[in-house]
Motif scaffolding. Structure first.
Motif, PDB file in Angstrom:
ATOM      1  N   ASN A  65     -53.769 -24.262  18.956  1.00  0.00           N
ATOM      2  CA  ASN A  65     -52.719 -23.716  19.808  1.00  0.00           C
ATOM      3  C   ASN A  65     -53.282 -22.718  20.813  1.00  0.00           C
ATOM      4  O   ASN A  65     -53.012 -22.802  22.021  1.00  0.00           O
ATOM      5  CB  ASN A  65     -51.662 -23.045  18.925  1.00  0.00           C
ATOM      6  CG  ASN A  65     -50.536 -22.400  19.718  1.00  0.00           C
ATOM      7  OD1 ASN A  65     -50.180 -22.851  20.799  1.00  0.00           O
ATOM      8  ND2 ASN A  65     -49.990 -21.326  19.182  1.00  0.00           N
ATOM      9  N   THR A  90     -49.269 -16.440  14.263  1.00  0.00           N
ATOM     10  CA  THR A  90     -48.446 -17.148  15.247  1.00  0.00           C
ATOM     11  C   THR A  90     -47.103 -17.581  14.649  1.00  0.00           C
ATOM     12  O   THR A  90     -46.430 -18.447  15.199  1.00  0.00           O
ATOM     13  CB  THR A  90     -49.187 -18.387  15.787  1.00  0.00           C
ATOM     14  OG1 THR A  90     -49.511 -19.265  14.706  1.00  0.00           O
ATOM     15  CG2 THR A  90     -50.450 -17.988  16.529  1.00  0.00           C
ATOM     16  N   ASP A 113     -53.755 -22.369  14.454  1.00  0.00           N
ATOM     17  CA  ASP A 113     -53.811 -21.294  15.439  1.00  0.00           C
ATOM     18  C   ASP A 113     -54.879 -21.578  16.482  1.00  0.00           C
ATOM     19  O   ASP A 113     -54.674 -21.370  17.681  1.00  0.00           O
ATOM     20  CB  ASP A 113     -54.126 -19.957  14.763  1.00  0.00           C
ATOM     21  CG  ASP A 113     -52.999 -19.433  13.897  1.00  0.00           C
ATOM     22  OD1 ASP A 113     -51.839 -19.787  14.154  1.00  0.00           O
ATOM     23  OD2 ASP A 113     -53.300 -18.675  12.962  1.00  0.00           O
ATOM     24  N   SER A 163     -46.421 -29.398  25.361  1.00  0.00           N
ATOM     25  CA  SER A 163     -47.732 -30.018  25.197  1.00  0.00           C
ATOM     26  C   SER A 163     -47.603 -31.468  24.749  1.00  0.00           C
ATOM     27  O   SER A 163     -46.524 -31.925  24.371  1.00  0.00           O
ATOM     28  CB  SER A 163     -48.540 -29.243  24.151  1.00  0.00           C
ATOM     29  OG  SER A 163     -48.028 -29.474  22.841  1.00  0.00           O
ATOM     30  N   TYR A 198     -55.533 -24.279  23.436  1.00  0.00           N
ATOM     31  CA  TYR A 198     -54.736 -24.992  24.428  1.00  0.00           C
ATOM     32  C   TYR A 198     -54.140 -24.018  25.441  1.00  0.00           C
ATOM     33  O   TYR A 198     -54.232 -24.224  26.658  1.00  0.00           O
ATOM     34  CB  TYR A 198     -53.618 -25.777  23.739  1.00  0.00           C
ATOM     35  CG  TYR A 198     -52.589 -26.335  24.693  1.00  0.00           C
ATOM     36  CD1 TYR A 198     -52.923 -27.347  25.597  1.00  0.00           C
ATOM     37  CD2 TYR A 198     -51.277 -25.846  24.706  1.00  0.00           C
ATOM     38  CE1 TYR A 198     -51.979 -27.857  26.484  1.00  0.00           C
ATOM     39  CE2 TYR A 198     -50.333 -26.360  25.583  1.00  0.00           C
ATOM     40  CZ  TYR A 198     -50.688 -27.357  26.469  1.00  0.00           C
ATOM     41  OH  TYR A 198     -49.758 -27.858  27.353  1.00  0.00           O
ATOM     42  N   MET A 221     -54.677 -31.339  21.534  1.00  0.00           N
ATOM     43  CA  MET A 221     -53.523 -30.914  22.314  1.00  0.00           C
ATOM     44  C   MET A 221     -53.916 -30.775  23.777  1.00  0.00           C
ATOM     45  O   MET A 221     -54.899 -30.112  24.097  1.00  0.00           O
ATOM     46  CB  MET A 221     -52.988 -29.580  21.782  1.00  0.00           C
ATOM     47  CG  MET A 221     -51.710 -29.094  22.455  1.00  0.00           C
ATOM     48  SD  MET A 221     -51.212 -27.449  21.891  1.00  0.00           S
ATOM     49  CE  MET A 221     -50.948 -27.749  20.139  1.00  0.00           C
ATOM     50  N   ASN A 277     -44.840 -20.112  23.620  1.00  0.00           N
ATOM     51  CA  ASN A 277     -45.574 -21.357  23.451  1.00  0.00           C
ATOM     52  C   ASN A 277     -45.379 -22.167  24.720  1.00  0.00           C
ATOM     53  O   ASN A 277     -44.662 -21.736  25.631  1.00  0.00           O
ATOM     54  CB  ASN A 277     -45.150 -22.117  22.194  1.00  0.00           C
ATOM     55  CG  ASN A 277     -43.668 -22.382  22.107  1.00  0.00           C
ATOM     56  OD1 ASN A 277     -43.221 -23.513  22.209  1.00  0.00           O
ATOM     57  ND2 ASN A 277     -42.857 -21.342  21.919  1.00  0.00           N
ATOM     58  N   SER A 333     -46.242 -26.014  21.722  1.00  0.00           N
ATOM     59  CA  SER A 333     -47.586 -25.907  21.150  1.00  0.00           C
ATOM     60  C   SER A 333     -47.624 -25.321  19.749  1.00  0.00           C
ATOM     61  O   SER A 333     -48.474 -25.716  18.941  1.00  0.00           O
ATOM     62  CB  SER A 333     -48.480 -25.086  22.084  1.00  0.00           C
ATOM     63  OG  SER A 333     -47.932 -23.796  22.333  1.00  0.00           O
ATOM     64  N   THR A 334     -46.722 -24.395  19.426  1.00  0.00           N
ATOM     65  CA  THR A 334     -46.781 -23.783  18.103  1.00  0.00           C
ATOM     66  C   THR A 334     -46.366 -24.732  16.983  1.00  0.00           C
ATOM     67  O   THR A 334     -46.574 -24.425  15.811  1.00  0.00           O
ATOM     68  CB  THR A 334     -45.899 -22.517  18.039  1.00  0.00           C
ATOM     69  OG1 THR A 334     -44.619 -22.802  18.602  1.00  0.00           O
ATOM     70  CG2 THR A 334     -46.539 -21.375  18.791  1.00  0.00           C
ATOM     71  N   THR A 336     -46.821 -17.582  19.734  1.00  0.00           N
ATOM     72  CA  THR A 336     -48.103 -17.042  20.152  1.00  0.00           C
ATOM     73  C   THR A 336     -47.907 -15.648  20.734  1.00  0.00           C
ATOM     74  O   THR A 336     -47.066 -15.470  21.626  1.00  0.00           O
ATOM     75  CB  THR A 336     -48.741 -17.949  21.214  1.00  0.00           C
ATOM     76  OG1 THR A 336     -48.840 -19.270  20.688  1.00  0.00           O
ATOM     77  CG2 THR A 336     -50.126 -17.450  21.583  1.00  0.00           C
ATOM     78  N   VAL A 349     -47.826 -27.330  16.283  1.00  0.00           N
ATOM     79  CA  VAL A 349     -49.017 -28.035  15.809  1.00  0.00           C
ATOM     80  C   VAL A 349     -49.228 -27.818  14.313  1.00  0.00           C
ATOM     81  O   VAL A 349     -49.747 -28.699  13.615  1.00  0.00           O
ATOM     82  CB  VAL A 349     -50.263 -27.622  16.623  1.00  0.00           C
ATOM     83  CG1 VAL A 349     -50.637 -26.169  16.377  1.00  0.00           C
ATOM     84  CG2 VAL A 349     -51.444 -28.530  16.303  1.00  0.00           C
TER      85      VAL A 349
END
Length: 434
Positions: free
Chosen positions: A374, A351, A371, A157, A377, A298, A154, A281-282, A355, A284
């Protein structure tokens, strides 16, 4: 695996793996490796997680056995805390499982104790890792040895709650904004959200977490930790970073510390009371779930003043390592390659392990709204994922926790930024020996 059983060892399949041109010992890698299905191999595999993850790994091992029907994979899992207790006990006796799920915060420690095999010699044969780029693999490389392969990645972010911003008629933040512009954005949200009940703020104090400081150092082109695990930054770097947000902090323009403490460990964004959240990011999915909206954007965190490009690094959500004590390193390497590069594995896990590190794996996912945000992004910042995430030293978790503890005191006004830096380095000298 039966859900009536506790976190246990389950075995499936048997496959035969002949390794020509190798000694079969635990320390010497072969110069040439080939498969021969007339010879059986058994490998142990341990990970942290729950029954749902165990069920998915059962499916994955069954797929692996379609390709290698004579490799028996003996599986065991624990909850996070129990997992490291068990691994540390095994590490003391040099009896780690053949394949070990590894966290970035422990990788440097285990590698420094010579507990993990260098997988580099297998790259041309059993472990090609097709589709995983060098930046990703760099996060599992210690002293030029590949000791961990990221199972998922990830990136750092800045998330924002579109519902809140839409309700105030405020434009979304952009990926080319500077920190000064973000500060102006925070004040704009504060003004618009002042009449809300509960009051809506732009953000919590963004200097509150060590990962954002790491991001800051990377933007300036500075290393974070030396190869021996000691800090590359000094007290002045910490003070300067903390002072960069002093005006907002001193004027009470960040989300109130009392409310943060009351909501801990969730915080203002997850409660729907701040517009901005800095995280990997994951996370989210957690943001959407807790804030009660899928309408989350994001982008990259702000740029340093005068810069026009970000320096981002894919951070491994978890890695796979092969134990140095393993006498089945070749079979283990083949298993690691399958877990990290197979699109079928990515399809099974989505995920939930981070990711997938390959483009084929990401494309195989049946995407949820989280997903999609993420993955979109990560695709948008692909050209800016130009660095490897720093190898974190042994004891990093203690340092990160200390940063959070000191930052809470700073927000209450109990210590100065200078005292923060002094106490942080005192802690690091104990933990890192620096």
């Amino acid at each position: 695996m039966s859900k009536r059983l506790p976190a246990l060892i389950a075995a499936v399949g048997v496959t035969t793996l002949v390794l020509a041109g190798c000694s079969g010992g635990s320390n010497d890698a072969p110069t040439e490796v080939t498969f021969d299905e007339d010879t059986a191999a058994e490998i142990s595999f341990s990970w942290w997680g729950n029954e749902d993850r165990a069920d998915r790994f059962e499916q994955v091992v069954a797929l692996f056995n379609e390709d290698y029907p004579n490799v028996e994979v003996v599986r065991n899992f624990n909850a996070w805390g129990d997992y490291w207790t068990a691994r540390n006990t095994e590490a003391a006796g040099k009896s780690l499982p053949d394949v070990v799920m590894m966290d970035a915060g422990y990788l440097g420690e285990y590698a420094s104790k010579d507990l993990l095999a260098d997988l580099t010699p297998y790259r041309d044969t059993l472990l090609p890792l097709d589709g995983i780029n060098d930046q990703v693999l760099g996060s599992g490389t210690v002293d030029d040895q590949l000791v961990g392969v990221p199972l998922g990645t990830n990136a750092w972010s800045m998330m924002y709650n579109k519902d809140l911003l839409d309700s105030f008629g405020i434009d979304y933040p952009t990926d080319d904004m500077t920190w000064d512009e973000l500060n102006d954005f925070i004040l704009e949200v504060n003004e618009a959200g002042g009449a809300s009940d509960p009051r809506i703020y732009g953000a919590e104090d963004y200097t509150g977490g060590l990962p954002n400081f790491i991001y800051h150092l990377m933007q300036e082109g500075n290393p974070v930790f030396e190869e021996d695990g000691t800090a590359s930054f000094d007290e002045k770097d910490v003070i300067s970073y903390l002072d960069s947000a002093a005006d907002l902090r001193d004027d009470g323009d960040f989300y109130p510390v009392e409310r943060s403490v009351a909501l801990s460990p969730s915080g203002g964004f997850l409660a729907g009371e701040t517009a901005i959240w800095f995280n990997f990011s994951t996370t989210v999915l957690q943001g959407m779930t807790d804030a009660g909206t899928e309408n989350i954007g994001m982008i990259q965190p702000p740029l340093e003043k005068g810069e026009d490009a970000h320096v981002l690094a894919p951070k491994p959500s978890m890695l796979l390592s092969v134990a140095k004590n393993s006498d089945q390193q070749q079979a283990a390497a083949a298993f690691v390659n399958f877990l990290t590069t197979s699109p079928e594995v990515a399809q099974i896990f989505g995920t939930s392990l981070g990711t997938p590190p390959t483009e084929e794996g990401r494309a195989a996912i049946d995407q949820t709204p989280a997903d999609t945000v993420n993955l979109d992004y990560l695709a948008s910042v692909d050209d800016e994922l130009t660095a490897s995430y720093p190898i974190l030293p042994a004891g990093y978790g203690t340092i990160e926790a200390k940063w959070g503890e000191l930052h809470e005191q700073l927000r209450y006004g109990d210590i100065t930024t200078e005292q923060f830096a002094q106490e942080l380095f005192t802690e690091m000298s104990l933990v890192l020996g620096s």
